[in-house]
Design a protein around this motif. Structure first.
Motif, PDB file in Angstrom:
ATOM      1  N   GLU A 254       0.825  -1.215  -0.055  1.00 13.82           N
ATOM      2  CA  GLU A 254       0.082  -0.050   0.253  1.00 13.82           C
ATOM      3  C   GLU A 254       0.852   1.377  -0.076  1.00 13.82           C
ATOM      4  N   ALA A 255       1.895   1.180   0.729  1.00 19.77           N
ATOM      5  CA  ALA A 255       2.894   2.443   0.994  1.00 19.77           C
ATOM      6  C   ALA A 255       3.420   2.835  -0.446  1.00 19.77           C
ATOM      7  N   CYS A 256       3.897   1.736  -1.282  1.00 19.88           N
ATOM      8  CA  CYS A 256       4.307   1.680  -2.673  1.00 19.88           C
ATOM      9  C   CYS A 256       3.208   2.444  -3.662  1.00 19.88           C
ATOM     10  N   GLN A 257       2.268   2.035  -3.361  1.00 21.02           N
ATOM     11  CA  GLN A 257       1.028   2.705  -4.418  1.00 21.02           C
ATOM     12  C   GLN A 257       0.664   4.102  -3.790  1.00 21.02           C
ATOM     13  N   SER A 258       0.771   4.441  -2.744  1.00 19.58           N
ATOM     14  CA  SER A 258       0.355   5.635  -2.110  1.00 19.58           C
ATOM     15  C   SER A 258       0.738   6.814  -2.666  1.00 19.58           C
ATOM     16  N   GLN A 259      -0.237   7.877  -2.788  1.00 20.42           N
ATOM     17  CA  GLN A 259       0.031   9.034  -3.323  1.00 20.42           C
ATOM     18  C   GLN A 259       0.213  10.095  -2.280  1.00 20.42           C
ATOM     19  N   ALA A 260       0.713   9.484  -0.898  1.00 22.52           N
ATOM     20  CA  ALA A 260       1.035  10.597   0.027  1.00 22.52           C
ATOM     21  C   ALA A 260       2.088  11.480  -0.330  1.00 22.52           C
ATOM     22  N   GLY A 261       2.035  12.731   0.203  1.00 22.33           N
ATOM     23  CA  GLY A 261       3.199  13.695   0.178  1.00 22.33           C
ATOM     24  C   GLY A 261       4.362  13.094   0.875  1.00 22.33           C
ATOM     25  N   VAL A 262       4.159  12.700   2.232  1.00 18.82           N
ATOM     26  CA  VAL A 262       5.166  12.262   3.045  1.00 18.82           C
ATOM     27  C   VAL A 262       4.652  10.930   3.507  1.00 18.82           C
ATOM     28  N   ILE A 263       5.603   9.916   3.617  1.00 24.15           N
ATOM     29  CA  ILE A 263       5.157   8.746   4.424  1.00 24.15           C
ATOM     30  C   ILE A 263       6.343   8.845   5.588  1.00 24.15           C
ATOM     31  N   LEU A 264       5.912   8.712   6.821  1.00 25.48           N
ATOM     32  CA  LEU A 264       6.882   8.376   8.100  1.00 25.48           C
ATOM     33  C   LEU A 264       7.225   7.014   8.018  1.00 25.48           C
ATOM     34  N   CYS A 265       8.463   6.795   8.313  1.00 26.53           N
ATOM     35  CA  CYS A 265       8.800   5.164   8.329  1.00 26.53           C
ATOM     36  C   CYS A 265      10.130   5.181   9.351  1.00 26.53           C
ATOM     37  N   ASP A 266      10.214   3.914   9.650  1.00 27.68           N
ATOM     38  CA  ASP A 266      11.704   3.693  10.249  1.00 27.68           C
ATOM     39  C   ASP A 266      12.736   3.340   9.300  1.00 27.68           C
ATOM     40  N   LYS A 267      13.901   3.095   9.728  1.00 23.31           N
ATOM     41  CA  LYS A 267      14.801   2.686   8.950  1.00 23.31           C
ATOM     42  C   LYS A 267      14.627   1.312   8.074  1.00 23.31           C
ATOM     43  N   ASN A 268      14.217   0.546   8.861  1.00 24.28           N
ATOM     44  CA  ASN A 268      13.852  -0.879   7.873  1.00 24.28           C
ATOM     45  C   ASN A 268      12.925  -0.637   6.751  1.00 24.28           C
ATOM     46  N   MET A 269      11.752   0.124   7.093  1.00 26.90           N
ATOM     47  CA  MET A 269      10.748   0.406   5.944  1.00 26.90           C
ATOM     48  C   MET A 269      11.272   1.072   4.988  1.00 26.90           C
ATOM     49  N   PHE A 270      12.061   2.108   5.433  1.00 29.27           N
ATOM     50  CA  PHE A 270      12.969   3.006   4.605  1.00 29.27           C
ATOM     51  C   PHE A 270      13.626   2.284   3.457  1.00 29.27           C
ATOM     52  N   ASP A 271      14.495   1.477   4.005  1.00 29.63           N
ATOM     53  CA  ASP A 271      15.242   0.489   3.060  1.00 29.63           C
ATOM     54  C   ASP A 271      14.333  -0.246   2.000  1.00 29.63           C
ATOM     55  N   PHE A 272      13.292  -0.641   2.422  1.00 31.52           N
ATOM     56  CA  PHE A 272      12.351  -1.287   1.510  1.00 31.52           C
ATOM     57  C   PHE A 272      11.728  -0.147   0.455  1.00 31.52           C
ATOM     58  N   LEU A 273      11.397   0.975   0.947  1.00 31.37           N
ATOM     59  CA  LEU A 273      10.584   1.843   0.295  1.00 31.37           C
ATOM     60  C   LEU A 273      11.452   2.786  -0.695  1.00 31.37           C
TER      61      LEU A 273
ATOM     62  N   SER B 237       6.769   9.185  -3.031  1.00 35.68           N
ATOM     63  CA  SER B 237       6.499  10.145  -1.690  1.00 35.68           C
ATOM     64  C   SER B 237       7.853  10.498  -1.032  1.00 35.68           C
ATOM     65  N   ILE B 238       7.845  11.383  -0.257  1.00 40.00           N
ATOM     66  CA  ILE B 238       8.968  11.999   0.393  1.00 40.00           C
ATOM     67  C   ILE B 238       8.863  11.011   1.523  1.00 40.00           C
ATOM     68  N   LEU B 239      10.240  10.361   1.922  1.00 39.07           N
ATOM     69  CA  LEU B 239      10.245   9.660   3.121  1.00 39.07           C
ATOM     70  C   LEU B 239      10.919  10.342   4.216  1.00 39.07           C
ATOM     71  N   MET B 240      10.169  10.161   5.635  1.00 41.54           N
ATOM     72  CA  MET B 240      10.922  10.748   6.591  1.00 41.54           C
ATOM     73  C   MET B 240      11.164   9.761   7.506  1.00 41.54           C
ATOM     74  N   ILE B 241      12.213   9.548   7.946  1.00 44.00           N
ATOM     75  CA  ILE B 241      13.193   8.549   8.603  1.00 44.00           C
ATOM     76  C   ILE B 241      12.878   8.561  10.081  1.00 44.00           C
ATOM     77  N   CYS B 242      12.064   8.058  10.902  1.00 45.64           N
ATOM     78  CA  CYS B 242      12.010   8.438  12.320  1.00 45.64           C
ATOM     79  C   CYS B 242      12.540   7.463  13.057  1.00 45.64           C
ATOM     80  N   ASP B 243      12.772   7.432  14.372  1.00 47.46           N
ATOM     81  CA  ASP B 243      13.170   6.354  15.162  1.00 47.46           C
ATOM     82  C   ASP B 243      11.833   5.558  15.460  1.00 47.46           C
ATOM     83  N   ASN B 244      10.703   6.299  15.629  1.00 46.14           N
ATOM     84  CA  ASN B 244       9.802   5.614  16.077  1.00 46.14           C
ATOM     85  C   ASN B 244       8.408   6.296  15.353  1.00 46.14           C
TER      86      ASN B 244
END
Length: 107
Positions: A54-73, A79-86
């Motif tokens: 769903e994240a791959c298909q998302s039209q979101a301007g920003v997706i907040l994610c952690d480091k693991n999800m970032f590596d995948f996405l 979308s702009i990815l924002m890498i957060c601790d939590n």
């Protein structure tokens, strides 16, 4: 009537003490939404593996994610990815910005 709240990417980045990818994105956002409903003016988040597609298909301007999800996405989304601790806690913090009711409207 709730006041129209807008938050720019720089403010968001500082508020969450997060890194962004790409590193110097621009944009202003005026709401939050689930991945499958979000548009480019929305902030969304990915914390659960089962929503990765769903994240791959998302039209979101920003997706907040952690480091693991970032590596995948990072190579699978526009979308702009924002890498957060939590990412979940960060999303909760962002939610408060949009849903804080202006006390002055009531007194």
């Amino acid at each position: 009537k709730m006041t129209e709240v807008q938050i720019n990417i720089q403010t968001l980045k500082e508020m969450l003490n997060a890194q962004t990818y790409p590193t110097a994105p621009s944009g202003t956002f005026d709401g939050i939404a689930p991945l499958n409903m979000a548009q480019k003016n929305h902030i969304s988040f990915l914390t659960n593996e089962k929503y990765k597609d769903e994240a791959c298909q998302s039209q979101a301007g920003v997706i907040l994610c952690d480091k693991n999800m970032f590596d995948f996405l990072k190579d699978r989304t526009n979308s702009i990815l924002m890498i957060c601790d939590n990412a979940y806690a960060s999303f909760a913090k962002v939610s408060q910005v949009f849903f804080l009711i202006d006390q002055e409207l009531f007194f």
